[in-house]
Design a protein around this motif. Structure first.
Motif, PDB file in Angstrom:
ATOM      1  N   MET A 142       8.459  -3.420  -7.633  1.00  0.00           N
ATOM      2  CA  MET A 142       8.897  -3.218  -6.393  1.00  0.00           C
ATOM      3  C   MET A 142       8.272  -1.836  -5.936  1.00  0.00           C
ATOM      4  N   LYS A 143       7.745  -1.183  -6.682  1.00  0.00           N
ATOM      5  CA  LYS A 143       7.069   0.242  -6.154  1.00  0.00           C
ATOM      6  C   LYS A 143       5.783  -0.205  -5.454  1.00  0.00           C
ATOM      7  N   ARG A 144       5.160  -1.154  -5.816  1.00  0.00           N
ATOM      8  CA  ARG A 144       3.800  -1.549  -5.304  1.00  0.00           C
ATOM      9  C   ARG A 144       4.019  -2.619  -4.257  1.00  0.00           C
ATOM     10  N   ALA A 145       5.313  -2.990  -4.094  1.00  0.00           N
ATOM     11  CA  ALA A 145       5.432  -4.203  -2.935  1.00  0.00           C
ATOM     12  C   ALA A 145       5.561  -3.781  -1.710  1.00  0.00           C
ATOM     13  N   ASP A 146       5.151  -4.271  -0.683  1.00  0.00           N
ATOM     14  CA  ASP A 146       5.574  -4.029   0.848  1.00  0.00           C
ATOM     15  C   ASP A 146       6.839  -4.311   1.159  1.00  0.00           C
ATOM     16  N   VAL A 147       7.597  -5.341   0.685  1.00  0.00           N
ATOM     17  CA  VAL A 147       8.900  -5.569   0.866  1.00  0.00           C
ATOM     18  C   VAL A 147       9.609  -5.621  -0.357  1.00  0.00           C
ATOM     19  N   ALA A 148      10.510  -4.663  -0.815  1.00  0.00           N
ATOM     20  CA  ALA A 148      11.230  -4.674  -2.148  1.00  0.00           C
ATOM     21  C   ALA A 148      12.539  -5.227  -1.903  1.00  0.00           C
ATOM     22  N   ILE A 149      12.890  -6.476  -2.334  1.00  0.00           N
ATOM     23  CA  ILE A 149      14.102  -6.927  -2.268  1.00  0.00           C
ATOM     24  C   ILE A 149      14.925  -6.845  -3.579  1.00  0.00           C
TER      25      ILE A 149
ATOM     26  N   ILE B 149       5.851  -9.466  -1.331  1.00  0.00           N
ATOM     27  CA  ILE B 149       7.049  -9.321  -1.253  1.00  0.00           C
ATOM     28  C   ILE B 149       7.855  -9.543  -2.825  1.00  0.00           C
TER      29      ILE B 149
ATOM     30  N   PHE C 295      -0.187  -8.824   1.088  1.00  0.00           N
ATOM     31  CA  PHE C 295       1.194  -8.200   1.321  1.00  0.00           C
ATOM     32  C   PHE C 295       1.926  -8.899   0.233  1.00  0.00           C
TER      33      PHE C 295
END
Ligand SMILES: Cc1cc2nc3c(=O)[nH]c(=O)nc-3n(C[C@H](O)[C@H](O)[C@H](O)COP(=O)(O)OP(=O)(O)OC[C@H]3O[C@@H](n4cnc5c(N)ncnc54)[C@H](O)[C@@H]3O)c2cc1C
Ligand SMILES: Cc1cc2nc3c(=O)[nH]c(=O)nc-3n(C[C@H](O)[C@H](O)[C@H](O)COP(=O)(O)OP(=O)(O)OC[C@H]3O[C@@H](n4cnc5c(N)ncnc54)[C@H](O)[C@@H]3O)c2cc1C
Lengths: 274, 346
Positions: free
Chosen positions: B319-326, B308, B306
């Motif tokens: 960010m494209k491969r993140a589960d949560v992009a902040i 973030i 996972f």
């Protein structure tokens, strides 16, 4: 004088996004070629042997005509000559066929070789299979994942750390090693290297016929494995995007994922309801 | 007369049983695949005194002991066993020769080998001798409608996956990345067949000599084994801000990783480098602060369960491969997370 052969492969230099995330295909035209990092380490290991004990280094690559660039780079770094295997019939080779092609070319272009050095793996298809299969093809002893090597007389002594075993191994020449990126660091082109690479560099180009290869046994035609489909596992990945004030973002993060984060760290992160 | 059942073989790699359960994971997947092609699952064990060997601490099997017992308890229908002093240490040439002979005699349909360092050197040699194909380091296996083994091989640091089949040659062979499949719980009442494999009358000595071998089972791999990894990149802005990651990591019981520019700028030690030139991490949760997501870095974090990511730029590859992009300032989020965690962890 030791006859050293270094197998090098050109791989796309990918840093940001060389693949099209929508279709999952590589945009080859966007990617410049470079020498595969582990092949650089193999070359460095060969150069150190040459510096310490003398020797002649042949760099060999199978690839499209533009792969000649990395042969020139190898010569600039101190290799004595380059062999380019290029032929449309060689395209689409799996690792078994790649090792077959390399083996026959090495026998042709570097008869009486003492040591073959490969990288342990490439960074494009990452199979790490070519080295061990090349040793099989040539029926010589071979050791993969070598961190350090030393030659005295006709014996190579190697060290590696694999599967939690720190091993010291020995074999007699001729032999083959695949080299990790740990100890042997890529070097910079020395002064004069560039000139060596361009003025009268010793590079021969061989096609399948010149090596005497059976067209049925090379390239995609000779390969047992077939690639059916290539996709990007991250393409179209649905992710959650959080924006706004930091305080609010962090609150949201915990509201939605306190279980997940708490689970990973083994703590209960829930706050009591107000 | 019924035809001999086809075999799905799993090579028994038991040297690091407790750290690396890949053989058990493969037995489990092999059982599922076997149903689809009506095959039996066989383990292949080479070694010496493998019966004295202890697997799970609580293991007890009245009929089968040692390595064989473990594999039967974990799903093998049959075990091919070669037990001999010559096989005491894993030896590449001898193991390859034995495997080649056994495969030529028994003709299995599929051979699966754990992608340990040994497996990844052994499998290509066996495949070469058998003149068949081999797919490397698979992260998925299935049987398609034609009955072929579909082997999913990662490439470009896990950014691409190739689906590979071996059309005509047999066996179909793959090495498989540890952790890809779940082992099935042991069942010590299961029984199976044990087939003893004799050594050939003359067995040439290995041309590679093992001079020294030390087992380091507990070699510390803090970053590599951490459940939580907090990684920072150039976007954090300064050494001081990067240092905050250590506080966050401590609260999370995790480890700190860094990208190359950060290591070059001396915000972090080289030991913390995550990427092609550094360490490979596989945490449950990866926090990524101010990292663009260059392939040389992400190749080593694709196994994170996972992700973030915090970045000012919503379009950064990370960010494209993140589960949560902040989408925010990395350092501010880090500080706020620390405050919030302190409040919640009491
Ligand atoms: C996405 C994808 C996945 C693939 N998966 C597989 C697979 O699972 N099984 C399979 O059999 N084939 C596979 N292939 C084909 C494979 O890429 C080719 O066989 C390739 O020629 C060699 O594989 P590698 O780059 O993985 O080499 P590796 O075995 O990782 O390379 C190790 C070393 O071998 C030497 N070497 C490798 N290639 C060359 C070369 N062309 N010239 C000179 N030296 C070389 C270098 O020293 C290198 O450092 C795949 C191809 C793609 C595009
Ligand atoms: C052969 C080779 C090997 C390599 N090996 C490695 C390796 O092992 N490991 C590795 O990491 N790299 C490696 N690299 C380098 C790699 O290609 C990248 O350059 C590197 O990973 C980039 O690091 P970064 O993300 O920290 O920096 P950058 O690419 O500069 O990214 C910084 C990011 O921070 C964001 N940002 C800026 N300000 C803020 C802010 N205030 N708040 C939030 N976000 C912000 C930006 O939008 C940007 O996305 C290698 C390169 C090569 C050629």
């Amino acid at each position: 004088m030791l006859k050293l052969v270094v197998c090098i492969k050109q791989v796309p230099m990918v840093s940001e996004l060389p693949w099209d995330p929508a279709t999952g295909t590589i945009q080859r035209d966007l990617a410049e070629g470079m020498m595969n990092p582990a092949c650089r380490s193999a070359l460095d290991a060969a150069l150190r042997i040459k510096e310490a004990a003398g020797g002649e280094i042949t760099a060999i690559t199978m690839g499209p005509p533009m792969a000649e660039e990395i042969l020139r780079e190898a010569i600039a770094l101190g290799a004595d000559r380059g062999v380019l295997l290029t032929d449309r019939k060689m395209a689409g080779a799996d690792t078994s066929v790649t090792s077959h092609t390399l083996a026959r070319a090495i026998e042709k272009a570097c008869p009486g070789f003492d040591l073959i050095l490969c990288g342990f793996s490439t960074i494009d298809s990452e199979t790490a299979q070519v080295g061990p299969q090349l040793a099989e093809e040539l029926d010589i002893p071979g050791v993969a994942y070598v961190n350090e090597l030393e030659i005295s007389g006709r014996t190579v002594r190697m060290q590696r750390f694999t599967d939690n075993f720190l091993e010291t191994l020995e074999m007699d020449l001729p032999g083959l090693v695949t080299v990790t990126t740990g100890r042997y660091a890529p070097r910079h082109v020395p002064l004069g290297g560039l000139q060596a690479a361009f003025a009268g560099a010793d590079i021969v180009s061989l096609d399948a016929a010149a090596v005497g290869l059976d067209p049925e046994r090379i390239g995609a035609k000779g390969s047992a494995t077939k690639i059916r489909n290539v996709y990007s596992p991250t393409a179209g990945k649905k992710n959650i995007v959080l924006t706004g004030a930091p305080k609010r973002i962090v609150e949201q993060l915990f509201e939605r994922f306190d279980d997940k984060i708490g689970g990973a760290i083994g703590r209960d992160l829930k706050t009591e309801r107000k | 007369m019924t035809a001999k059942k086809r075999g799905i073989w799993v090579f028994g790699d038991y040297r690091n049983y407790f750290q690396n359960r890949v053989t058990l994971q493969l037995l489990s997947r092999a059982k599922e695949l076997a149903v689809k092609i009506n095959a039996e699952v066989c383990a292949v064990v080479f070694g010496y005194k493998t019966d004295e060997w202890k697997g799970d601490v609580l293991s007890y099997n009245p009929t089968f002991c040692g390595v064989v017992g473990e594999y039967i308890a974990h799903g093998a229908d049959k075990v091919y066993l070669a037990d001999h002093p010559r096989l005491a240490a894993y030896s590449m040439e001898t193991y390859t020769l034995l495997m080649e002979r056994l495969v030529k005699r028994e003709k299995p349909e599929i051979i699966l080998i754990g992608a340990t360092a040994f497996g990844r050197e052994f499998a290509p040699r066996v495949a070469k001798r058998l003149g068949t194909g081999l797919t490397a380091d698979c992260i998925g296996l299935d049987i398609n409608e034609e009955g072929l083994l579909v082997q999913m091989a990662p490439s470009f640091g896990g950014n691409l996956v190739a689906e590979i089949v071996t059309l005509e040659r047999r066996p179909q062979m793959a090495t498989v990345r540890p952790g890809t499949f779940q082992e099935i719980p042991h069942d010590y009442v299961r029984t199976g067949e044990v087939v003893k494999v004799p050594l050939p009358k003359t067995l040439p000595a290995d041309r590679v000599r093992l001079v020294r071998s030390e087992h380091h089972p507990q070699r510390e791999q803090k970053l590599e084994d951490a459940k939580v990894v907090v990684c920072g990149g150039r976007g954090l802005g300064s050494k001081k801000k990067f240092a905050k990651l250590f506080e966050l990591a401590e609260l999370l019981g995790g480890e700190v990783g860094a990208t190359r520019p950060v290591v070059y700028a001396d915000w972090a030690d080289h030991d913390a480098l995550v990427g092609q030139a550094g360490k490979h991490v596989r945490p449950q949760i990866l926090f990524s602060f101010g990292i663009s997501g260059a392939i040389q870095h992400t190749a080593a974090c694709n196994d994170a369960k996972f992700i973030i990511a915090v970045n000012k730029n919503p379009n950064a590859a990370m960010m494209k491969r993140a589960d949560v992009a902040i989408v925010a300032d990395a350092s501010q989020i880090c500080t706020t997370l620390i405050q919030e965690l302190k409040r919640r962890i009491r």
